[in-house]
Design a protein around this motif. Structure first.
Motif, PDB file in Angstrom:
ATOM      1  N   ALA A  38      -8.528   5.490  10.044  1.00  0.00           N
ATOM      2  CA  ALA A  38      -7.894   4.874   8.865  1.00  0.00           C
ATOM      3  C   ALA A  38      -6.382   4.793   9.054  1.00  0.00           C
ATOM      4  O   ALA A  38      -5.762   3.769   8.717  1.00  0.00           O
ATOM      5  N   VAL A  39      -5.785   5.838   9.601  1.00  0.00           N
ATOM      6  CA  VAL A  39      -4.337   5.826   9.859  1.00  0.00           C
ATOM      7  C   VAL A  39      -4.009   4.744  10.885  1.00  0.00           C
ATOM      8  O   VAL A  39      -3.030   4.006  10.739  1.00  0.00           O
ATOM      9  N   SER A  40      -4.842   4.618  11.895  1.00  0.00           N
ATOM     10  CA  SER A  40      -4.635   3.575  12.908  1.00  0.00           C
ATOM     11  C   SER A  40      -4.719   2.179  12.299  1.00  0.00           C
ATOM     12  O   SER A  40      -3.964   1.277  12.685  1.00  0.00           O
ATOM     13  N   LYS A  41      -5.612   2.002  11.348  1.00  0.00           N
ATOM     14  CA  LYS A  41      -5.709   0.702  10.672  1.00  0.00           C
ATOM     15  C   LYS A  41      -4.438   0.413   9.867  1.00  0.00           C
ATOM     16  O   LYS A  41      -3.935  -0.710   9.872  1.00  0.00           O
ATOM     17  N   HIS A  42      -3.930   1.430   9.182  1.00  0.00           N
ATOM     18  CA  HIS A  42      -2.671   1.260   8.458  1.00  0.00           C
ATOM     19  C   HIS A  42      -1.543   0.893   9.425  1.00  0.00           C
ATOM     20  O   HIS A  42      -0.737  -0.002   9.150  1.00  0.00           O
ATOM     21  N   LEU A  43      -1.507   1.582  10.560  1.00  0.00           N
ATOM     22  CA  LEU A  43      -0.470   1.297  11.553  1.00  0.00           C
ATOM     23  C   LEU A  43      -0.607  -0.110  12.126  1.00  0.00           C
ATOM     24  O   LEU A  43       0.392  -0.770  12.411  1.00  0.00           O
ATOM     25  N   ASP A  49       0.834  -1.201   0.000  1.00  0.00           N
ATOM     26  CA  ASP A  49       0.000   0.000   0.000  1.00  0.00           C
ATOM     27  C   ASP A  49       0.874   1.258   0.000  1.00  0.00           C
ATOM     28  O   ASP A  49       1.774   1.383   0.829  1.00  0.00           O
ATOM     29  N   PRO A  50       0.618   2.198  -0.927  1.00  0.00           N
ATOM     30  CA  PRO A  50       1.467   3.402  -1.004  1.00  0.00           C
ATOM     31  C   PRO A  50       1.414   4.288   0.237  1.00  0.00           C
ATOM     32  O   PRO A  50       2.419   4.910   0.594  1.00  0.00           O
ATOM     33  N   THR A  51       0.273   4.328   0.915  1.00  0.00           N
ATOM     34  CA  THR A  51       0.184   5.132   2.141  1.00  0.00           C
ATOM     35  C   THR A  51       1.087   4.550   3.218  1.00  0.00           C
ATOM     36  O   THR A  51       1.821   5.273   3.891  1.00  0.00           O
ATOM     37  N   ASN A  90      -1.149  11.129  15.334  1.00  0.00           N
ATOM     38  CA  ASN A  90      -1.601  12.427  14.820  1.00  0.00           C
ATOM     39  C   ASN A  90      -0.579  13.012  13.842  1.00  0.00           C
ATOM     40  O   ASN A  90      -0.954  13.557  12.802  1.00  0.00           O
ATOM     41  N   GLU A  91       0.692  12.911  14.165  1.00  0.00           N
ATOM     42  CA  GLU A  91       1.733  13.427  13.264  1.00  0.00           C
ATOM     43  C   GLU A  91       1.750  12.652  11.954  1.00  0.00           C
ATOM     44  O   GLU A  91       1.917  13.233  10.877  1.00  0.00           O
ATOM     45  N   LEU A  92       1.566  11.351  12.042  1.00  0.00           N
ATOM     46  CA  LEU A  92       1.535  10.534  10.828  1.00  0.00           C
ATOM     47  C   LEU A  92       0.311  10.837   9.977  1.00  0.00           C
ATOM     48  O   LEU A  92       0.363  10.760   8.749  1.00  0.00           O
ATOM     49  N   ALA A  93      -0.795  11.194  10.618  1.00  0.00           N
ATOM     50  CA  ALA A  93      -2.045  11.436   9.894  1.00  0.00           C
ATOM     51  C   ALA A  93      -2.076  12.778   9.178  1.00  0.00           C
ATOM     52  O   ALA A  93      -2.858  12.955   8.227  1.00  0.00           O
ATOM     53  N   GLU A  94      -1.242  13.726   9.593  1.00  0.00           N
ATOM     54  CA  GLU A  94      -1.296  15.096   9.056  1.00  0.00           C
ATOM     55  C   GLU A  94      -1.350  15.205   7.528  1.00  0.00           C
ATOM     56  O   GLU A  94      -2.216  15.885   6.998  1.00  0.00           O
ATOM     57  N   SER A 120      -9.229   9.685   7.936  1.00  0.00           N
ATOM     58  CA  SER A 120      -9.513   9.786   9.373  1.00  0.00           C
ATOM     59  C   SER A 120      -8.372   9.190  10.193  1.00  0.00           C
ATOM     60  O   SER A 120      -7.553   8.418   9.689  1.00  0.00           O
ATOM     61  N   LEU A 121      -8.344   9.543  11.472  1.00  0.00           N
ATOM     62  CA  LEU A 121      -7.361   8.943  12.387  1.00  0.00           C
ATOM     63  C   LEU A 121      -7.569   7.438  12.480  1.00  0.00           C
ATOM     64  O   LEU A 121      -6.615   6.685  12.634  1.00  0.00           O
TER      65      LEU A 121
END
Length: 136
Positions: A44-49, A14-16, A32-36, A41-42
């Motif tokens: 979605a970023v948490s799911k990527h993490l 995944d490119p993200t 939060n810094e990664l999501a900027e 949404s946060l």
């Protein structure tokens, strides 16, 4: 259950997530810094993490109230070993191919020089300006 290498490559598909890994290679960051930079949404970023964590690429630590995400560079050693093995095999195949092509070129040059010599000898024998030794 997939092996760790499969999980790592799947996570990096995944490119993200690849971008997150690239940013984490510079410095640890919070969610939060990664999501900027992303328009997601946060959650979605948490799911990527979570995918990156499951693959072993990142870990989260607790630093007082901060929960920074840290890149686990030892996983890259696993990937590098896997890639290097196939890179070495590919290089060996290319070296064998180079040797075959070199041998073919040498044979072709040898055949061409033999043909040139035979052709020169033949034209020498059929030349109209050639004097006969009998008449000389």
């Amino acid at each position: 259950m997939a092996d760790q290498l499969s999980k790592v490559f799947a996570a990096l598909a995944d490119p993200t997530r690849r971008d997150m890994v690239a940013r984490l290679s510079v410095a640890d960051s919070t969610v939060n810094e990664l999501a900027e930079p992303y328009d997601v949404s946060l959650q979605a970023v948490s799911k990527h993490l979570k995918v990156l964590e499951d693959s072993g690429l990142v870990s989260r630590t607790r630093d007082a109230q901060r929960r920074p995400v840290h890149l686990e560079d030892n996983v890259f050693d696993l990937m590098t070993k896997w890639i290097e093995r196939y890179k070495q095999q590919a290089e060996e195949r290319y070296q064998r191919l180079d040797a075959v092509l070199e041998a073919m070129n040498a044979d072709e040059e040898s055949n061409n020089s033999d043909s040139s010599a035979a052709s020169a000898k033949e034209s020498e024998n059929t030349s109209p300006h050639r004097k006969s030794r009998k008449g000389a």
